[in-house]
Design an enzyme around this catalytic site. Structure first.
Site, short mmCIF file in Angstrom:
data_model
loop_
_atom_site.label_atom_id
_atom_site.label_comp_id
_atom_site.label_asym_id
_atom_site.label_seq_id
_atom_site.Cartn_x
_atom_site.Cartn_y
_atom_site.Cartn_z
N GLU A 195 0.83 -1.19 0.00
CA GLU A 195 0.00 0.00 0.00
C GLU A 195 0.87 1.24 0.00
OE1 GLU A 195 -3.83 -1.60 2.45
OE2 GLU A 195 -1.86 -1.64 3.35
N CYS B 29 3.60 8.39 1.13
CA CYS B 29 4.18 7.48 2.11
C CYS B 29 4.38 6.13 1.43
CB CYS B 29 3.23 7.38 3.29
SG CYS B 29 3.71 6.18 4.52
N CYS C 273 7.14 -6.93 7.59
CA CYS C 273 8.32 -6.41 8.30
C CYS C 273 8.74 -7.42 9.35
CB CYS C 273 7.99 -5.07 8.96
SG CYS C 273 9.42 -4.37 9.83
N CYS D 140 7.44 -4.61 15.92
CA CYS D 140 7.13 -3.61 16.94
C CYS D 140 5.70 -3.83 17.41
CB CYS D 140 7.32 -2.20 16.39
SG CYS D 140 8.98 -1.96 15.76
N CYS E 184 2.54 -1.92 15.81
CA CYS E 184 2.52 -1.68 14.37
C CYS E 184 1.86 -2.80 13.58
CB CYS E 184 3.95 -1.48 13.89
SG CYS E 184 4.06 -1.29 12.10
N GLY F 132 7.27 -1.94 6.12
CA GLY F 132 8.66 -2.39 6.02
C GLY F 132 9.66 -1.49 6.69
N GLU F 133 10.86 -2.04 6.86
CA GLU F 133 11.97 -1.30 7.47
C GLU F 133 12.96 -0.96 6.34
OE1 GLU F 133 13.17 0.12 10.38
OE2 GLU F 133 14.78 0.52 8.97
N SER G 72 12.53 6.71 7.40
CA SER G 72 12.20 6.42 8.79
C SER G 72 12.70 5.03 9.15
CB SER G 72 10.68 6.50 8.98
OG SER G 72 10.32 6.15 10.29
N SER H 69 12.01 5.95 14.65
CA SER H 69 10.87 5.48 15.45
C SER H 69 11.42 5.18 16.84
CB SER H 69 10.28 4.21 14.83
OG SER H 69 9.64 4.52 13.62
N HIS I 119 9.77 5.96 20.30
CA HIS I 119 8.62 5.41 21.03
C HIS I 119 8.88 5.01 22.47
CE1 HIS I 119 7.05 5.68 17.08
NE2 HIS I 119 7.59 4.58 16.63
N ASN J 173 -2.84 4.99 17.14
CA ASN J 173 -4.03 4.57 16.40
C ASN J 173 -4.29 3.11 16.68
OD1 ASN J 173 -4.78 6.93 14.94
ND2 ASN J 173 -2.98 6.62 13.66
N CYS K 239 0.24 6.24 8.22
CA CYS K 239 1.48 5.50 7.99
C CYS K 239 1.69 4.51 9.12
CB CYS K 239 2.66 6.48 7.93
SG CYS K 239 2.56 7.57 6.52
N1 SAH Z 1 10.10 0.62 9.70
C1 SAH Z 1 10.24 2.01 9.69
C2 SAH Z 1 9.28 2.66 8.74
C3 SAH Z 1 7.84 2.33 9.05
S1 SAH Z 1 7.07 3.71 9.66
C4 SAH Z 1 10.11 2.57 11.07
O1 SAH Z 1 9.71 1.82 11.97
O2 SAH Z 1 10.43 3.73 11.27
C5 SAH Z 1 6.55 3.28 11.17
C6 SAH Z 1 5.89 4.55 11.76
O3 SAH Z 1 4.48 4.51 11.52
C7 SAH Z 1 6.03 4.64 13.24
O4 SAH Z 1 7.18 5.25 13.68
C8 SAH Z 1 4.86 5.49 13.57
O5 SAH Z 1 5.21 6.82 13.33
C9 SAH Z 1 3.80 5.06 12.61
N2 SAH Z 1 2.89 4.08 13.21
C10 SAH Z 1 2.96 2.74 13.16
N3 SAH Z 1 1.95 2.15 13.83
C11 SAH Z 1 1.21 3.15 14.33
C12 SAH Z 1 0.05 3.19 15.13
N4 SAH Z 1 -0.58 2.10 15.53
N5 SAH Z 1 -0.43 4.41 15.49
C13 SAH Z 1 0.20 5.53 15.06
N6 SAH Z 1 1.30 5.54 14.31
C14 SAH Z 1 1.81 4.38 13.94
FE1 SF4 Z 2 8.56 -2.73 11.11
FE2 SF4 Z 2 8.70 -0.08 11.42
FE3 SF4 Z 2 6.41 -1.42 11.95
FE4 SF4 Z 2 8.51 -1.69 13.55
S1 SF4 Z 2 7.36 0.20 13.18
S2 SF4 Z 2 7.22 -3.37 12.78
S3 SF4 Z 2 10.21 -1.60 12.10
S4 SF4 Z 2 7.39 -1.20 9.97
#
Ligand code: SAH
Ligand code: SF4
Length: 346
Positions: free
Chosen positions: A85, A106, A113, A117, A120, A160-161, A192, A215, A217, A291, A334
């Protein structure tokens, strides 16, 4: 999708003059040819040979969610049948100030991934595969075609990372930033990462002035480990050492992404530690109320608690935004991207 030097090598193999590279790059990235057949100034035999090996359009659009004036999520199918997506986020006064004409895309960097986390959606199904550079770049080309808008801001915050797909990411960045490619300014691109220390140091050596978001957190190891398993491998202190290396090489501020999760990382003590961390590397902080993700237990703190958290940062001189997530209603914020289609739930 090819870089200039890959194309030059390929043409040499086919005994073609070097100027063909310029012609082909122009067809692919400027004229946006959909097939090799359109490249009328190339010899037919060359077109046929290249078409077999290098599909120009590796992605197929299958669904759009959202409407023209809001966040739109495009569901795209890969050649092997998997889905990714891509999310187009229109200019937002709340995010960027009144006069912004930003169209932020985005993009995803992997299918699934591996980092798992706990907040996520992308990690829930585990890792399937890396995207190729072509599959990364095609998300931009397709989003521009589907929306009729020029993407002028790019964030690697989809599925993805990106730093775990380092080689393809670098190739994609070359295509995206070059004047022979998509020509999007490096300063308008944010990568990111969950904090892969060796790759952050490598990325710091790239010539392009791309932006980095972390990220985070959790501001300390105990908190962060509860949320992000990657912290066991690269603890907070090591991560911040790498960020100092980044600061030495690059001249724009790092962004720390911080999702506020009630009862987990959103206390005022957490805010104080985060303030110190951000001060130590002169970073800005993006606060994101969590979220809810189907199948995951956590919830966001109420608005007042989010504002109190932010106040501590700003009182400490740290520039902080409390992000009003767009696209929450279509699961397109995102990081909320998930392979729903494969589960038959779209
Ligand atoms: N893997 C990379 C890129 C993915 S972006 C990384 O982890 O940075 C991941 C980002 O999406 C998180 O840092 C956060 O900003 C956002 N995100 C993921 N899950 C979320 C959730 N449940 N609520 C709000 N933001 C979220
Ligand atoms: Fe992967 Fe980034 Fe989601 Fe963590 S936050 S599971 S590294 S996509």
């Amino acid at each position: 999708m090819l870089t200039k030097s890959q194309l030059a090598d390929l043409l040499e193999e086919h005994g073609q003059p070097a100027y063909r590279a310029t012609q082909i790059l122009d067809w692919i990235y400027q004229k946006r040819a959909r097939s090799w057949d359109e490249m009328s100034n190339l010899p037919t035999a060359l077109r046929t040979a290249l078409a077999e090996k290098y599909p120009l359009r590796p992605l197929t659009h299958t669904l759009t969610k959202g409407s023209a004036d809001t966040t739109r999520k495009f569901l795209l199918q890969l050649p092997d049948g998997r889905y990714i997506e891509t999310v187009l986020i229109p200019a937002s006064p709340a995010l960027y100030g009144e006069k912004s004409d930003r169209h932020t895309l985005c993009v995803s960097s992997q299918v699934g991934c591996a980092y798992g986390c706990k907040f996520c959606a992308s990690g829930l199904d585990g890792f399937t595969r890396n995207l190729t550079a072509g599959e990364i770049v095609s998300q931009i080309i397709l989003a521009e075609e589907l929306s009729g808008e020029k993407v002028n801001n790019l964030v690697f915050m989809g599925m993805g990372e990106p730093l775990a797909n380092f080689k393809n990411l670098c190739e994609a960045l070359e295509i995206i930033t070059s004047d022979w490619g998509l020509h999007i300014g490096a300063r308008r691109i944010t990568v990111s990462t969950s904090g892969l220390v060796p790759q952050i140091k490598k990325l710091a050596e790239l010539p392009q002035q791309i932006r980095l978001a972390i990220s985070l957190h959790g501001p300390d190891d105990v908190t962060r480990e509860k949320i992000m398993p990657v912290n066991k491998k690269y603890p907070v202190a090591e991560l911040f050492d790498a960020l100092r290396v980044w600061n030495t090489n690059k001249n724009q501020k790092i962004t720390l992404e911080y999702i506020l999760i009630d009862g987990v990382n959103a206390s005022l003590d957490h805010a104080r530690i985060l303030t110190k961390r951000a001060q130590s590397i002169k970073a800005k902080v993006n606060l994101i109320p969590y979220n809810t993700v189907e199948g995951l237990p956590w919830v966001r703190p109420d608005d007042a608690a989010c504002l109190r958290f932010k106040k501590i940062l700003t009182n400490g001189g740290v520039s902080a935004t409390l992000r009003l997530e767009k696209g929450h209603d279509i699961d397109a914020a995102c990081g909320q991207l998930r392979l729903k289609k494969e589960k038959g739930a779209v």
